[in-house]
Design a protein around this motif. Structure first.
Motif, PDB file in Angstrom:
ATOM      1  N   GLN A 185       0.818  -1.209   0.000  1.00 12.18           N
ATOM      2  CA  GLN A 185       0.000   0.000   0.000  1.00 12.18           C
ATOM      3  C   GLN A 185       0.856   1.266   0.000  1.00 12.18           C
ATOM      4  OE1 GLN A 185      -2.140  -1.016   3.526  1.00 12.18           O
ATOM      5  NE2 GLN A 185      -3.657  -2.257   2.446  1.00 12.18           N
ATOM      6  N   ALA A 186       1.902   1.299   0.805  1.00  9.95           N
ATOM      7  CA  ALA A 186       2.734   2.494   0.893  1.00  9.95           C
ATOM      8  C   ALA A 186       3.497   2.741  -0.405  1.00  9.95           C
ATOM      9  CB  ALA A 186       3.711   2.370   2.059  1.00  9.95           C
ATOM     10  N   ILE A 187       4.061   1.710  -0.983  1.00  5.54           N
ATOM     11  CA  ILE A 187       4.824   1.874  -2.217  1.00  5.54           C
ATOM     12  C   ILE A 187       3.908   2.330  -3.355  1.00  5.54           C
ATOM     13  CG2 ILE A 187       6.153   0.635  -3.985  1.00  5.54           C
ATOM     14  CD1 ILE A 187       7.335  -1.050  -1.681  1.00  5.54           C
ATOM     15  N   ALA A 188       2.696   1.743  -3.444  1.00  5.23           N
ATOM     16  CA  ALA A 188       1.745   2.171  -4.475  1.00  5.23           C
ATOM     17  C   ALA A 188       1.374   3.636  -4.294  1.00  5.23           C
ATOM     18  CB  ALA A 188       0.495   1.297  -4.419  1.00  5.23           C
ATOM     19  N   MET A 210       3.162   6.070  -2.803  1.00  2.00           N
ATOM     20  CA  MET A 210       4.285   6.951  -3.125  1.00  2.00           C
ATOM     21  C   MET A 210       4.535   7.008  -4.622  1.00  2.00           C
ATOM     22  SD  MET A 210       6.952   6.394   0.073  1.00  2.00           S
ATOM     23  CE  MET A 210       6.921   4.597   0.062  1.00  2.00           C
ATOM     24  N   ARG A 211       4.353   5.896  -5.317  1.00  2.00           N
ATOM     25  CA  ARG A 211       4.513   5.899  -6.774  1.00  2.00           C
ATOM     26  C   ARG A 211       3.436   6.752  -7.441  1.00  2.00           C
ATOM     27  NH1 ARG A 211       6.001  -0.541  -7.712  1.00  2.00           N
ATOM     28  NH2 ARG A 211       8.238  -0.329  -7.209  1.00  2.00           N
ATOM     29  N   ALA A 212       2.297   6.892  -6.790  1.00  2.00           N
ATOM     30  CA  ALA A 212       1.223   7.744  -7.299  1.00  2.00           C
ATOM     31  C   ALA A 212       1.397   9.195  -6.882  1.00  2.00           C
ATOM     32  CB  ALA A 212      -0.130   7.214  -6.821  1.00  2.00           C
ATOM     33  N   GLY A 213       2.514   9.498  -6.217  1.00  2.00           N
ATOM     34  CA  GLY A 213       2.795  10.866  -5.829  1.00  2.00           C
ATOM     35  C   GLY A 213       2.114  11.315  -4.550  1.00  2.00           C
ATOM     36  N   LYS A 214       1.621  10.349  -3.763  1.00  2.00           N
ATOM     37  CA  LYS A 214       0.945  10.699  -2.516  1.00  2.00           C
ATOM     38  C   LYS A 214       1.930  10.646  -1.347  1.00  2.00           C
ATOM     39  CE  LYS A 214      -2.821  10.182  -5.026  1.00  2.00           C
ATOM     40  NZ  LYS A 214      -3.515  11.330  -5.627  1.00  2.00           N
ATOM     41  N   ALA A 215       1.787  11.583  -0.434  1.00  2.00           N
ATOM     42  CA  ALA A 215       2.504  11.493   0.831  1.00  2.00           C
ATOM     43  C   ALA A 215       1.943  10.325   1.631  1.00  2.00           C
ATOM     44  CB  ALA A 215       2.353  12.791   1.613  1.00  2.00           C
ATOM     45  N   VAL A 216       2.767   9.719   2.497  1.00  2.00           N
ATOM     46  CA  VAL A 216       2.341   8.531   3.246  1.00  2.00           C
ATOM     47  C   VAL A 216       2.675   8.679   4.728  1.00  2.00           C
ATOM     48  CG1 VAL A 216       2.641   6.049   3.564  1.00  2.00           C
ATOM     49  CG2 VAL A 216       2.586   7.004   1.251  1.00  2.00           C
ATOM     50  N   PHE A 217       1.654   8.494   5.547  1.00  2.00           N
ATOM     51  CA  PHE A 217       1.800   8.433   7.010  1.00  2.00           C
ATOM     52  C   PHE A 217       1.381   7.028   7.407  1.00  2.00           C
ATOM     53  CE2 PHE A 217       0.440  10.555  11.270  1.00  2.00           C
ATOM     54  CZ  PHE A 217       1.678  10.288  11.810  1.00  2.00           C
ATOM     55  N   CYS A 218       2.328   6.229   7.898  1.00  2.00           N
ATOM     56  CA  CYS A 218       2.103   4.801   8.104  1.00  2.00           C
ATOM     57  C   CYS A 218       2.215   4.448   9.582  1.00  2.00           C
ATOM     58  CB  CYS A 218       3.137   4.011   7.300  1.00  2.00           C
ATOM     59  SG  CYS A 218       2.900   2.219   7.290  1.00  2.00           S
ATOM     60  N   ALA A 251      12.857   7.046  -0.218  1.00  2.00           N
ATOM     61  CA  ALA A 251      14.034   7.852  -0.513  1.00  2.00           C
ATOM     62  C   ALA A 251      13.983   8.432  -1.917  1.00  2.00           C
ATOM     63  CB  ALA A 251      15.294   7.012  -0.332  1.00  2.00           C
ATOM     64  N   GLY A 252      13.321   7.728  -2.851  1.00  2.00           N
ATOM     65  CA  GLY A 252      13.285   8.186  -4.223  1.00  2.00           C
ATOM     66  C   GLY A 252      11.995   8.837  -4.664  1.00  2.00           C
ATOM     67  N   ALA A 253      11.011   8.890  -3.776  1.00  2.00           N
ATOM     68  CA  ALA A 253       9.681   9.353  -4.189  1.00  2.00           C
ATOM     69  C   ALA A 253       9.537  10.868  -4.189  1.00  2.00           C
ATOM     70  CB  ALA A 253       8.616   8.736  -3.291  1.00  2.00           C
ATOM     71  N   GLY A 254      10.281  11.547  -3.319  1.00  2.00           N
ATOM     72  CA  GLY A 254      10.160  12.993  -3.245  1.00  2.00           C
ATOM     73  C   GLY A 254       8.870  13.475  -2.638  1.00  2.00           C
ATOM     74  N   VAL A 255       8.239  12.654  -1.797  1.00  2.00           N
ATOM     75  CA  VAL A 255       7.008  13.038  -1.100  1.00  2.00           C
ATOM     76  C   VAL A 255       7.247  12.954   0.404  1.00  2.00           C
ATOM     77  CG1 VAL A 255       5.511  12.260  -2.978  1.00  2.00           C
ATOM     78  CG2 VAL A 255       6.103  10.664  -1.132  1.00  2.00           C
ATOM     79  N   ASP A 295      10.988   9.122  10.106  1.00  2.00           N
ATOM     80  CA  ASP A 295      10.870   8.834   8.686  1.00  2.00           C
ATOM     81  C   ASP A 295      11.016   7.327   8.455  1.00  2.00           C
ATOM     82  OD1 ASP A 295      13.583   8.367   9.005  1.00  2.00           O
ATOM     83  OD2 ASP A 295      14.216  10.128   7.855  1.00  2.00           O
ATOM     84  N   PHE A 296      10.865   6.904   7.202  1.00  2.00           N
ATOM     85  CA  PHE A 296      10.906   5.485   6.892  1.00  2.00           C
ATOM     86  C   PHE A 296      12.285   4.893   7.178  1.00  2.00           C
ATOM     87  CE2 PHE A 296       7.184   4.324   3.900  1.00  2.00           C
ATOM     88  CZ  PHE A 296       6.309   5.073   4.656  1.00  2.00           C
ATOM     89  N   ALA A 297      13.335   5.678   6.980  1.00  2.00           N
ATOM     90  CA  ALA A 297      14.683   5.165   7.239  1.00  2.00           C
ATOM     91  C   ALA A 297      14.866   4.851   8.719  1.00  2.00           C
ATOM     92  CB  ALA A 297      15.725   6.184   6.771  1.00  2.00           C
ATOM     93  N   THR A 298      14.351   5.735   9.576  1.00  2.00           N
ATOM     94  CA  THR A 298      14.411   5.477  11.018  1.00  2.00           C
ATOM     95  C   THR A 298      13.587   4.254  11.379  1.00  2.00           C
ATOM     96  OG1 THR A 298      14.712   7.843  11.466  1.00  2.00           O
ATOM     97  CG2 THR A 298      13.924   6.454  13.289  1.00  2.00           C
ATOM     98  N   ALA A 299      12.384   4.172  10.831  1.00  2.00           N
ATOM     99  CA  ALA A 299      11.502   3.041  11.128  1.00  2.00           C
ATOM    100  C   ALA A 299      12.103   1.726  10.657  1.00  2.00           C
ATOM    101  CB  ALA A 299      10.133   3.260  10.483  1.00  2.00           C
TER     102      ALA A 299
END
Length: 319
Positions: A68-71, A73-81, A100-104, A294-298
């Motif tokens: 769900q999160a990857i889909a 971010m690929r759609a340009g949506k910010a994600v709070f998980c 890291a590559g999504a820019g959101v 952030d996701f890197a910390t998580a």
């Protein structure tokens, strides 16, 4: 958590929940009853692909987080998980790489990330009030697991996704990582209940967890139990030569200068789902994700947590 976040969103003038989805008809009916203005989609993809959606909040069981999160971010949506980031380390790494590559804007909802007690601990450490740091202790106990308020979330009782190590200990691993840096699991593990006649018993989550870890030069000791005769307990202790601190039950901070524990006066707002959602909304508008993980910390937290289950963070599962 989805229900709580919906209620929090209703208190924020600059946040509007325009669409949602839940695989459970019971949960969907609960949302319709309390939030009739929220449109419920036919599936998760419809939420992610909606042009009216700027950000996606994910509170599904963790096995679904990566897809769900990857889909989103690929759609340009910010994600709070919600945490844990994922169940498998492989999925967690995929999510962190996508972020890291999504820019959101992206963040993971750890309850302690903006808690007033944590901000006070940061201040005290920066001011040198603790002195030399001797170590950290984490003590958890649960008379019942899952806890009563989680009775509907049956996956929490299972070994594949649930257990208190992933659900609760991860918060305190995050806190320790935040204050002292990444943790190295030196010797960690869990005890599982004896195998029983039913599949549910065989698949049950851990009943004890113990660990010795290091965060830089700081030794960290973990002692946790479930299904015990005793009170529910959440304690994170910082032992210092000049001053020590005890964080109890999520928001009670006590200090000791050598005698008994005494309450520490906390002047900042407590921190809540609403304040973290507001911080995330600010990040979506271009601000920073201050006081949010952030996701890197998580991912770092997840790698430590899965080490308790004897999954080597350096290798994919099954290797």
């Amino acid at each position: 958590m989805g229900t709580e976040m919906l209620a929090s969103a209703a208190t924020l003038a600059d946040v509007a929940v325009v669409s949602g989805y839940d695989v459970s008809p019971v949960a969907a009916d609960r949302v319709r009853a309390k939030h009739p203005d929220v449109s419920l989609a036919a599936d998760a993809r419809a939420v992610v692909e909606s042009p009216d959606v700027d950000a996606v909040y994910i509170a599904t069981p963790p096995m679904f987080h990566a897809e769900q999160a990857i889909a989103a971010m690929r759609a340009g949506k910010a994600v709070f998980c919600e945490k844990p980031l994922a169940v498998t380390v492989t999925d967690g790494r995929r999510m962190a790489a996508a972020a890291a590559g999504a820019g959101v804007a992206e963040a993971v909802n750890f309850a302690l990330s903006d808690r007033h007690a944590v901000l006070e601990l940061e201040r005290a450490l920066a001011a040198g009030e603790v002195g030399e740091i001797r170590g950290v202790e984490v003590r958890l106990s649960f008379p019942r697991w899952p806890r009563d308020f989680q009775a509907d979330a049956r996956w929490l009782a299972g070994r594949d996704q649930g257990g208190f190590v992933r659900e609760v200990l991860s918060h305190f691993v995050y806190l320790t990582d935040r204050l002292f840096g990444p943790l190295d699991p030196v010797e960690v593990g869990v005890d599982l209940p004896p195998a029983g006649p039913s599949a549910n018993t065989v698949a049950a989550s851990e009943v004890a967890a113990r660990g010795f870890l290091r965060a830089g030069g700081v030794p960290v000791h973990v002692s946790a139990f479930a299904g015990v005769a005793g009170p529910e307990r959440y304690e994170w202790i910082l032992w210092g030569t000049r001053r020590s601190y005890l964080l109890r039950d999520w928001d009670q901070l006590l200090g000791s200068d050598g005698g008994g524990w005494k309450p520490v006066r906390l002047t900042r707002p407590r921190g809540s789902e609403a304040t973290r959602l507001a911080l995330f909304a600010d990040a979506v508008r271009g601000g920073t994700t201050r006081n949010l993980a952030d996701f890197a910390t998580a991912l770092r937290v997840q790698e430590v947590i899965e080490a308790f289950h004897h999954i080597d963070p350096g290798h994919s599962e099954g290797s």
